[in-house]
Design an enzyme around this catalytic site. Structure first.
Site, PDB file in Angstrom:
ATOM      1  N   TYR A   1      31.985  84.214  38.508  1.00 10.63           N
ATOM      2  CA  TYR A   1      31.742  82.785  38.686  1.00 10.63           C
ATOM      3  C   TYR A   1      32.029  82.298  40.108  1.00 10.63           C
ATOM      4  O   TYR A   1      31.361  81.387  40.612  1.00 10.63           O
ATOM      5  CB  TYR A   1      32.604  81.970  37.727  1.00 10.63           C
ATOM      6  CG  TYR A   1      32.197  82.046  36.277  1.00 10.63           C
ATOM      7  CD1 TYR A   1      31.122  82.829  35.861  1.00 10.63           C
ATOM      8  CD2 TYR A   1      32.896  81.335  35.316  1.00 10.63           C
ATOM      9  CE1 TYR A   1      30.760  82.895  34.538  1.00 10.63           C
ATOM     10  CE2 TYR A   1      32.537  81.391  33.973  1.00 10.63           C
ATOM     11  CZ  TYR A   1      31.475  82.177  33.587  1.00 10.63           C
ATOM     12  OH  TYR A   1      31.115  82.244  32.265  1.00 10.63           O
TER      13      TYR A   1
ATOM     14  N   PHE B   1      43.970  41.945  47.285  1.00  9.26           N
ATOM     15  CA  PHE B   1      44.899  42.858  47.954  1.00  9.26           C
ATOM     16  C   PHE B   1      45.213  44.090  47.103  1.00  9.26           C
ATOM     17  O   PHE B   1      45.835  45.033  47.594  1.00  9.26           O
ATOM     18  CB  PHE B   1      46.225  42.134  48.239  1.00  9.26           C
ATOM     19  CG  PHE B   1      46.778  41.439  47.014  1.00  9.26           C
ATOM     20  CD1 PHE B   1      47.323  42.149  45.963  1.00  9.26           C
ATOM     21  CD2 PHE B   1      46.706  40.054  46.906  1.00  9.26           C
ATOM     22  CE1 PHE B   1      47.811  41.516  44.833  1.00  9.26           C
ATOM     23  CE2 PHE B   1      47.185  39.409  45.775  1.00  9.26           C
ATOM     24  CZ  PHE B   1      47.741  40.145  44.731  1.00  9.26           C
TER      25      PHE B   1
ATOM     26  N   HIS C   1      59.855  42.076  55.555  1.00  7.47           N
ATOM     27  CA  HIS C   1      58.974  43.052  54.923  1.00  7.47           C
ATOM     28  C   HIS C   1      58.896  44.371  55.696  1.00  7.47           C
ATOM     29  O   HIS C   1      58.253  45.319  55.234  1.00  7.47           O
ATOM     30  CB  HIS C   1      57.566  42.460  54.772  1.00  7.47           C
ATOM     31  CG  HIS C   1      57.446  41.479  53.652  1.00  7.47           C
ATOM     32  ND1 HIS C   1      58.340  40.453  53.460  1.00  7.47           N
ATOM     33  CD2 HIS C   1      56.526  41.350  52.654  1.00  7.47           C
ATOM     34  CE1 HIS C   1      57.984  39.739  52.404  1.00  7.47           C
ATOM     35  NE2 HIS C   1      56.888  40.266  51.886  1.00  7.47           N
TER      36      HIS C   1
ATOM     37  N   ASN D   1      48.756  41.233  54.248  1.00  2.10           N
ATOM     38  CA  ASN D   1      48.339  41.223  52.844  1.00  2.10           C
ATOM     39  C   ASN D   1      46.957  41.866  52.718  1.00  2.10           C
ATOM     40  O   ASN D   1      45.944  41.182  52.684  1.00  2.10           O
ATOM     41  CB  ASN D   1      48.310  39.774  52.349  1.00  2.10           C
ATOM     42  CG  ASN D   1      48.558  39.677  50.849  1.00  2.10           C
ATOM     43  OD1 ASN D   1      47.685  39.294  50.101  1.00  2.10           O
ATOM     44  ND2 ASN D   1      49.755  40.018  50.432  1.00  2.10           N
TER      45      ASN D   1
ATOM     46  N   ARG E   1      28.779  83.148  41.808  1.00  5.06           N
ATOM     47  CA  ARG E   1      27.580  82.633  41.153  1.00  5.06           C
ATOM     48  C   ARG E   1      27.589  81.111  41.044  1.00  5.06           C
ATOM     49  O   ARG E   1      26.540  80.457  41.075  1.00  5.06           O
ATOM     50  CB  ARG E   1      27.463  83.252  39.767  1.00  5.06           C
ATOM     51  CG  ARG E   1      26.088  83.110  39.163  1.00  5.06           C
ATOM     52  CD  ARG E   1      25.959  83.580  37.720  1.00  5.06           C
ATOM     53  NE  ARG E   1      27.006  84.409  37.213  1.00  5.06           N
ATOM     54  CZ  ARG E   1      27.329  84.490  35.919  1.00  5.06           C
ATOM     55  NH1 ARG E   1      26.679  83.764  35.024  1.00  5.06           N
ATOM     56  NH2 ARG E   1      28.293  85.283  35.503  1.00  5.06           N
TER      57      ARG E   1
ATOM     58  N   GLU F   1      54.874  40.583  40.627  1.00  5.63           N
ATOM     59  CA  GLU F   1      53.876  41.591  41.004  1.00  5.63           C
ATOM     60  C   GLU F   1      54.093  42.796  40.101  1.00  5.63           C
ATOM     61  O   GLU F   1      54.738  43.781  40.475  1.00  5.63           O
ATOM     62  CB  GLU F   1      54.020  41.908  42.495  1.00  5.63           C
ATOM     63  CG  GLU F   1      53.786  40.653  43.332  1.00  5.63           C
ATOM     64  CD  GLU F   1      54.225  40.773  44.780  1.00  5.63           C
ATOM     65  OE1 GLU F   1      54.629  41.878  45.194  1.00  5.63           O
ATOM     66  OE2 GLU F   1      54.159  39.758  45.495  1.00  5.63           O
TER      67      GLU F   1
ATOM     68  N   TYR G   1      49.915  28.223  48.495  1.00  3.93           N
ATOM     69  CA  TYR G   1      50.649  29.487  48.545  1.00  3.93           C
ATOM     70  C   TYR G   1      50.513  30.153  49.909  1.00  3.93           C
ATOM     71  O   TYR G   1      49.422  30.280  50.457  1.00  3.93           O
ATOM     72  CB  TYR G   1      50.141  30.464  47.474  1.00  3.93           C
ATOM     73  CG  TYR G   1      50.776  31.843  47.600  1.00  3.93           C
ATOM     74  CD1 TYR G   1      52.107  32.032  47.252  1.00  3.93           C
ATOM     75  CD2 TYR G   1      50.066  32.914  48.111  1.00  3.93           C
ATOM     76  CE1 TYR G   1      52.712  33.265  47.390  1.00  3.93           C
ATOM     77  CE2 TYR G   1      50.650  34.160  48.258  1.00  3.93           C
ATOM     78  CZ  TYR G   1      51.978  34.329  47.890  1.00  3.93           C
ATOM     79  OH  TYR G   1      52.583  35.563  48.042  1.00  3.93           O
TER      80      TYR G   1
END
Length: 508
Positions: free
Chosen positions: A279, A328, A84, A196, A282, A413, A54
């Site tokens: 508060y 990844f 990409h 990646n 405090r 994915e 791959y």
């Protein structure tokens, strides 16, 4: 020039900041060089044997079943980067991009990615000569890594895309030429190895973390001024109270405040003026301390992540194996960044309520909105509005990005982290929180004008004087945005810590 030597295993958050913001030189360690070469031999061996692996001899994502010929492996990698490069939005700031480049280099230095040494050297040269790729801020799903933004980084390495160089935006090829850096031709596995990973969300995360660690210290200091201005009760910060609920952050915040108001005549004891405080005064140790503990958790996640191998597939040269996994996936960082945004929002929430207590005369013994001529002057009235607006915005930004997932790559994915969105949101929350604290600093300093005749604490006095060097007391209405921006710069610059160190107070 100061240097950071990277080996893939020992990078610190401080190193990231030094390279990203102070432009320390980056040097690749000798052992890392040997690991990179060793890993590359496996890739070349598999290519020679014609194995189906791959990302080396196959397509990507849903195209992982498509086998690519040995002759087309270089074209495969170049096509990967170009296809990409789909980022959109404004360019990420220079410090973020420098951090991205450093983190990607450090991951490659571990020796599990199969890139050539000259490819890593190119990335280091770009850092050291400050060639800054134009990386759009939006477009990452945070699983399969930060694919789109990292692809924009690699475009410049191959002579495409755009970059900033010497303050000018230009084509990537021109920036590389002017810097004297040869562009590269990607070889098998290299395009995938470069994009990646989780380096964009992690780079944002590291800078967010560094700034958050400084901001929580500042929050303790600013809250101490408000405690004095409201004649707050110091007993709630007693060490014994913290010991019986021993959260680490709580004890540190209480100690910081005690040190800030040491020798003060303005703080009171329980029963002296009132029995107990609201508060927001405090519970400063409990709220600030919990945020401090959340920041510590984020730090542990990032320290691990920035010294990890996060691409796919991973090459194990000692075993001669290539394994496809899921390193990844940005889930660890995504959750940490969402947690950071939520935690930091609480600092602004409690700060805004302290601002309200300072300006609302129904809740104190000070003039309404801290002006002597109310009616003719509005004083600090609208400063609280601005703080409330930022707090409300943070509530929207604190919605976790990590709970969302949209499948991609034809459902190959099918679960993603949205970690980069989480990191970007946390960065925006951080700025809003710093601004709210700046408003509190301005307002608390104004309130202290009505407490003349009392000795301020050792630390609070130094911070008050620092503010007054740059911001005059408000006697008549003026454009307060100028004062807010000045107080923001005081907070953001680290000046508060420096003036405190001068009197021996080290905020933890």
């Amino acid at each position: 020039m100061k240097k950071v030597v990277i080996d893939g295993n020992n990078l610190t958050i401080e190193d990231v900041v030094r390279v990203a913001r102070d432009r320390w030189e980056v040097v690749l360690g000798e052992i890392a060089k040997e690991r990179i070469k060793h890993s590359r031999k496996i890739v070349e061996k598999y290519l020679k044997e014609g194995r189906v692996v791959y990302g080396i001899t196959t397509g990507f994502g849903k195209f992982s079943e498509v086998v690519i010929s040995k002759e087309d492996t270089e074209k495969l990698q170049e096509n990967l980067i170009m296809s990409h490069s789909c980022g959109v939005g404004k360019p990420l700031p220079e410090d973020v991009v420098r951090a991205i480049m450093l983190l990607r280099t450090n991951a490659l230095a571990k020796g599990y990615s199969g890139v050539r040494l000259e490819t890593v050297d190119t990335l280091i040269d770009m850092l050291n000569k400050n060639v800054i790729p134009v990386i759009p801020e939006k477009g990452s799903l945070g699983a399969s890594g930060d694919l789109a933004p990292l692809a924009h980084m690699v475009l410049v390495m191959i002579g495409k895309g755009e970059a900033f160089y010497e303050g000018e935006r230009m084509p990537g090829s021109e920036a590389m030429r002017k810097a004297g850096i040869p562009v590269i031709t990607l070889s098998a596995k290299e395009g995938l190895a470069l994009i990646n990973g989780t380096q964009v969300m992690s780079a944002l995360g590291c800078l967010n973390l560094y700034d958050a660690k400084r901001l929580i210290k500042t929050a303790d200091a600013v809250a101490s001024l408000t405690l004095e201005a409201l004649r707050g009760i110091i007993d709630a910060f007693d060490e014994r109270v913290q010991i019986v609920r021993p959260h680490k952050g709580q004890a540190i915040s209480a100690r910081n405040v005690r040190n800030m108001v040491m020798e003060s005549e303005l703080v009171t004891r329980q029963g002296q003026i009132r029995v107990q405080d609201a508060y927001t005064l405090r519970c400063i140790p409990q709220v600030h301390g919990a945020v401090r503990d959340a920041i510590s958790y984020v730090e542990e996640v990032l320290k691990t992540e920035i010294n990890s191998a996060t691409d796919n597939p991973l090459i194990f040269p000692d075993d001669g194996e290539v394994i496809s996994g899921g390193n990844f996936h940005g889930e660890p960082v995504a959750l940490a960044m969402d947690f950071l945004a939520i935690a930091l929002s609480e600092i602004a929430n409690i700060s805004e309520r302290r601002i309200e207590r300072l300006v609302n005369s129904q809740l104190n013994d000070l003039p309404p909105f801290l002006t002597e001529k109310g009616g003719l002057n509005s004083g600090m009235m609208i400063a609280q509005y601005t703080a409330a607006s930022l707090v409300s915005e943070n509530k929207v930004l604190a919605h976790p990005a990590s709970v969302d997932s949209i499948p991609s790559s034809a459902n190959q994915e099918d679960h993603v982290s949205m970690g980069t969105i989480a990191a970007r949101k946390a960065r925006e929350v951080l700025r809003n929180v710093a601004t709210v604290l700046a408003i509190e600093l301005m307002v608390a300093s104004q309130a202290l004008e009505f407490r003349q005749g009392f000795r301020r604490g050792r630390g609070t006095n130094e911070v008050y004087k620092l503010v007054r060097e740059k911001v005059k007391p408000l006697e008549e209405d003026r454009e307060l945005y100028v004062d807010i921006n000045t107080c923001f710069d005081i907070i953001n610059s680290g000046m508060i810590e420096k003036v405190l160190e001068n009197v021996g107070i080290i905020l933890e």
